[in-house]
Scaffold this active site. Structure first.
Site, PDB file in Angstrom:
ATOM      1  N   LYS A 183     -14.291  55.662   3.985  1.00 39.30           N
ATOM      2  CA  LYS A 183     -13.002  54.515   4.085  1.00 39.30           C
ATOM      3  C   LYS A 183     -11.836  55.192   2.953  1.00 39.30           C
ATOM      4  O   LYS A 183     -10.744  55.360   3.155  1.00 39.30           O
ATOM      5  CB  LYS A 183     -13.808  53.212   2.920  1.00 39.30           C
ATOM      6  CG  LYS A 183     -14.564  52.641   3.762  1.00 39.30           C
ATOM      7  CD  LYS A 183     -14.881  51.293   3.173  1.00 39.30           C
ATOM      8  CE  LYS A 183     -15.531  50.465   4.091  1.00 39.30           C
ATOM      9  NZ  LYS A 183     -16.582  49.627   3.809  1.00 39.30           N
ATOM     10  N   GLY A 240     -19.195  41.455   4.154  1.00 40.41           N
ATOM     11  CA  GLY A 240     -19.973  40.212   4.580  1.00 40.41           C
ATOM     12  C   GLY A 240     -19.090  39.090   5.700  1.00 40.41           C
ATOM     13  O   GLY A 240     -18.886  39.799   6.759  1.00 40.41           O
TER      14      GLY A 240
HETATM   15  N1  HSE Z   1     -21.584  48.296   4.110  1.00 37.07           N
HETATM   16  C1  HSE Z   1     -19.977  48.048   3.934  1.00 37.07           C
HETATM   17  C2  HSE Z   1     -20.123  47.077   2.290  1.00 37.07           C
HETATM   18  C3  HSE Z   1     -19.815  47.315   4.642  1.00 37.07           C
HETATM   19  O1  HSE Z   1     -21.005  47.422   1.587  1.00 37.07           O
HETATM   20  O2  HSE Z   1     -18.810  47.539   1.701  1.00 37.07           O
HETATM   21  C4  HSE Z   1     -18.309  46.669   5.120  1.00 37.07           C
HETATM   22  O3  HSE Z   1     -17.845  47.439   5.303  1.00 37.07           O
END
Ligand code: HSE
Length: 405
Positions: free
Chosen positions: A200, A298
């Site tokens: 990210k 979620g």
């Molecule tokens: N597994 C990821 C989190 C899901 O917990 O942020 C959302 O990108």
């Protein structure tokens, strides 16, 4: 009606179908023709599910239909998501995704294909779950020189750290809860080892630089070594432990990027970002600090972000929604030149030596700390200096960076 297909009827894909159904009237205020889910691609059948008649096991049905204008790729992972996305874009079908792994690995290439075929590749849900973040950066902040973006980018680890801190839960039990709530990745190592947050911050770094920041180039640490003892020390210096993705432009123009747990002071807004929530700071040279906050994972929050992209595509049929992200690889700043203060735990027997080598600034105590160790915060040192100094110590049990104040 805008006809669409959903690839993958899991947590997010199921959420997309439900959001479109429940909010159809709201959606029609912006997309008057409405949006209809014609196909759901999944390996499984869903007997008893009202959408079971739309399930297909053959992607070709969707490509050959001729009426599908938007596809939601909510399968996750590289393949077959990559191949399916390419094929759709090459036919001029826009693709909206929550798949950060694919976006981080192939984003610029898929954006190029979309541009060449007058359709769009949108990925709002790939970072920050339900938080509108990508579109603000791509549309509302294009006048800014964005000099930093950092924050809590993974809901699962923030949930785990919060439960460990506030309720004294073990790491395993907190992870199990996060999985039950549908926050975690299929392979939880992607969350707890920091890879998800790292992808990210790679995406965000690429967007603010306009080039490709490879997540493989970013130093990445997760939270699997963080213990309740660390929380005891952290509390005694009014800090919380948060997994952060950090990307800052240095004076020489290079981008310094890292994913790691940090000790965050209680008067910092990220300190109060708890549970599954994400909090992301964006600093622009004119607008100054912005903070984006919301549910980072979620079913419905993530699905909501995907559907916002579907609506954007529906309003731009036959047109490409641009994105300033080229395939040119950005060489990021040398991580060893970054400077921090470090919280360090060492065996009692090395207290003096460690204190000298690591320039201990002040000791950290809390009632309940193990008797056979000592903890302190160092003066500011570069990563290189820290790594050199620590080589001659054998009892270092923990090292966590302090978020610069
Ligand atoms: N597994 C990821 C989190 C899901 O917990 O942020 C959302 O990108």
């Amino acid at each position: 009606m805008i006809q669409m297909a959903v690839l993958g009827f899991g947590t997010v894909g199921g959420g997309v179908v439900e959001v479109i159904d429940r909010n159809q009237d709201v959606i029609r205020k912006t997309v008057p023709q409405g949006i209809y889910v014609k196909y759901i691609l999944d390996l499984r059948d869903f007997p008893g599910n009202p959408y079971n008649d739309r399930v297909t096991h053959d992607y070709q049905d969707i490509l050959d239909d001729g009426e599908i204008e938007v596809i939601c790729e909510t399968m996750g992972g590289r393949e077959p998501a990559y191949t399916f996305t390419r094929k759709a874009l090459e036919r001029g079908i826009s693709v909206c995704t929550s798949n950060k792994e694919l976006v981080a690995a192939h984003g610029p290439e898929l954006l190029e294909i979309a541009k060449a075929h007058n359709c769009s590749y949108l990925f709002e849900a790939s970072v920050g779950g339900g938080i509108p973040l990508i579109r603000p950066i791509n549309a509302c902040l294009t006048q800014e020189d964005i000099t930093a973006v950092f924050g809590i980018l993974n809901g699962t680890t923030n949930y785990i750290l919060t439960r460990m801190e506030k309720s004294g839960l073990s790491f395993e039990n907190a992870l199990r809860e996060a999985q039950e709530k549908g926050y975690a990745e299929r392979n939880p190592a992607a969350d707890v080892e920091g890879h998800d947050a790292c992808r990210k911050i790679a995406i965000l770094s690429s967007l603010i630089s306009g080039k490709t920041v490879r997540y493989e180039d970013i130093p990445c640490e997760g939270i699997s070594r963080v213990t309740t003892v660390d929380f005891g020390y952290a509390r005694s210096i009014n800090r919380a432990i948060k997994l952060l993705g950090v990307s800052r432009k240095l004076e020489n123009g290079k981008l310094s990027v890292r994913t790691a747990p940090f000790l965050v002071r209680e008067d910092h807004p990220l300190h109060s970002v708890q549970d599954v929530f994400n909090g992301v700071f964006v600093h622009g040279n004119m607008v100054d600090d912005l903070m984006f906050y919301g549910r980072g994972a979620g079913k419905f929050p993530t699905a909501s972000a995907v559907v916002s992209d579907v609506m954007e595509c529906a309003r731009n049929i036959g047109r490409n929604i641009g994105c300033n992200w080229s395939g040119e690889i950005l060489s990021i700043a040398d991580p060893k030149e970054e400077s921090y203060r470090y919280f360090v735990r060492v065996g009692k027997e090395e207290e003096r030596e460690a204190g000298e080598l690591l320039h201990a600034d002040f000791m950290v105590h809390y009632e309940g700390a193990p008797a056979d160790e000592r903890a302190f915060v160092t003066a500011v040192m570069t990563e290189r200096e820290y790594e050199e100094a620590v080589k001659s110590l054998s009892s270092v049990k923990q090292c966590i960076r302090l978020l610069q104040d």
